[in-house]
Write an enzyme that holds these catalytic residues in place. Sequence first.
Site, PDB file in Angstrom:
ATOM      1  CD  GLU A 157      37.032  45.938  37.906  1.00 19.04           C
ATOM      2  OE1 GLU A 157      36.735  44.878  37.180  1.00 19.04           O
ATOM      3  OE2 GLU A 157      36.871  47.162  37.333  1.00 19.04           O
ATOM      4  CG  ASP A 189      36.868  42.335  39.048  1.00 22.88           C
ATOM      5  OD1 ASP A 189      36.149  43.152  39.416  1.00 22.88           O
ATOM      6  OD2 ASP A 189      37.843  42.384  38.270  1.00 22.88           O
ATOM      7  CD  GLU A 243      36.372  39.173  35.941  1.00 25.16           C
ATOM      8  OE1 GLU A 243      36.186  40.029  35.241  1.00 25.16           O
ATOM      9  OE2 GLU A 243      37.555  38.761  36.239  1.00 25.16           O
ATOM     10  CD  GLN A 246      40.047  36.073  35.603  1.00 27.43           C
ATOM     11  OE1 GLN A 246      40.526  35.495  34.874  1.00 27.43           O
ATOM     12  NE2 GLN A 246      39.459  37.367  35.377  1.00 27.43           N
ATOM     13  N   GLY A 292      47.496  43.170  35.436  1.00 27.76           N
ATOM     14  CA  GLY A 292      46.397  42.119  35.765  1.00 27.76           C
ATOM     15  C   GLY A 292      47.252  41.211  37.025  1.00 27.76           C
ATOM     16  NE  ARG A 293      48.919  43.601  41.838  1.00 30.04           N
ATOM     17  CZ  ARG A 293      49.152  44.753  41.430  1.00 30.04           C
ATOM     18  NH1 ARG A 293      48.439  45.322  40.729  1.00 30.04           N
ATOM     19  NH2 ARG A 293      50.465  45.164  41.754  1.00 30.04           N
ATOM     20  CD1 TRP A 304      36.405  38.879  26.964  1.00 27.03           C
ATOM     21  CD2 TRP A 304      37.606  37.795  28.663  1.00 27.03           C
ATOM     22  NE1 TRP A 304      35.728  39.006  28.294  1.00 27.03           N
ATOM     23  CE2 TRP A 304      36.203  38.607  29.079  1.00 27.03           C
ATOM     24  CE3 TRP A 304      38.427  37.101  29.356  1.00 27.03           C
ATOM     25  CZ2 TRP A 304      35.874  38.546  30.439  1.00 27.03           C
ATOM     26  CZ3 TRP A 304      38.005  36.933  30.688  1.00 27.03           C
ATOM     27  CH2 TRP A 304      36.665  37.599  31.524  1.00 27.03           C
ATOM     28  N   GLY A 328      40.246  31.832  25.266  1.00 29.05           N
ATOM     29  CA  GLY A 328      40.604  33.099  24.428  1.00 29.05           C
ATOM     30  C   GLY A 328      39.777  33.399  23.268  1.00 29.05           C
ATOM     31  NE  ARG A 386      49.419  38.984  33.038  1.00 34.64           N
ATOM     32  CZ  ARG A 386      48.322  38.991  33.351  1.00 34.64           C
ATOM     33  NH1 ARG A 386      48.002  37.810  33.823  1.00 34.64           N
ATOM     34  NH2 ARG A 386      47.298  39.872  33.302  1.00 34.64           N
TER      35      ARG A 386
END
Length: 341
Positions: free
Chosen positions: A119, A121, A123, A136, A148-149, A214, A218, A289
């Site tokens: 994928e 993206d 967004e 994003q 996640g990147r 989300w 959040g 993270r």
Amino acid sequence: MGGFHLVLLLLLFSSLAMVFVLVCGSSSITMNNNVNLPIISFEDGYTPLFGDNNLIIHKDGKLVHLTLDQRTGSGFVSHELYLHGYFSTKIKLPSDYTAGVVVAFYMSNGDMFKKNHDEIDFEFLGNIRGRNWRMQTNFYGNGSTKTGREERYDLWFDPSQDFHQYSILWTDTNIIFYVDNVPIREVKRTESMGGDFPSKPMTLYATIWDGSDWATDGGKYRVNYKYAPYVAEFSDFVMHGCGVDPIEDVAMCYNVLNSKANIMPKHKIEMENFRNNHMTYSYCYDRARYQVPLPECVISFQEAEALRKLDPATYGDGRRHRGGKRRHPQSKGGKEEDASF
């Protein structure tokens, strides 16, 4: 390939913003913002995906409205699968209160590869009244959705007031994201990434859907349907890529598979300025993270310092972190997202 044929190809493609130079099984891509690639109609490149009457085609296929209301969101998908290329559209986002609303322009093969999909993206994550939309970018390879990147940004304009161009350049060695022909992010493939770099044919999608759980702080701020319908407008479709036969899985683009995209020096400066001034999150600097940056990360002191000033906890000692994956039903866009905002 003979020299005469090579000269003809160079002359033919020199007028394009992205040039595929075919030389002995490899090629190079040169971006040139002074020249335009052909714009196609919606019908020539895409077909409705979901939403019924919430997808409306205007101006002989030159403009498409995607609507989100209490009943459903909407979306469209490309006719063809592609393995590498340059893909672009202009988007005007909904205005006013847009918390929880997600608009996406992305590439995916999740319908074909359920457990190991790729994928890439763009967004747009909505916001409460008085604050601009947040944007994003993200990518997955070979089902690496737990890694996640994400990068998130503010923009230097209000994306709900006018159309702006959002573009993806994808080769077998790198991915470049553009906003109004300004490169904002480059991901260079490294050997240590393994299958995490997108490498299988993908289709293009555009969707609008309810990401209340989300998307804004959040899930603190949800979609408020008293402001519906939310309408995202799409125009100026560009699809200049390597089409793939879905049955024979054969790429029909003559060696574009081994290509390299180069950013000109002046555009690298533009990208650095954008990132230093408008990037609000990057996984490469999130110490809570990832204690060790992922292999494709190129650490910039300027980027690190700018993010540390925004959020010392996340980008300093890394003591604060909110995260986790949430799945969303296909009728809302069908994408798995990170909830760390």
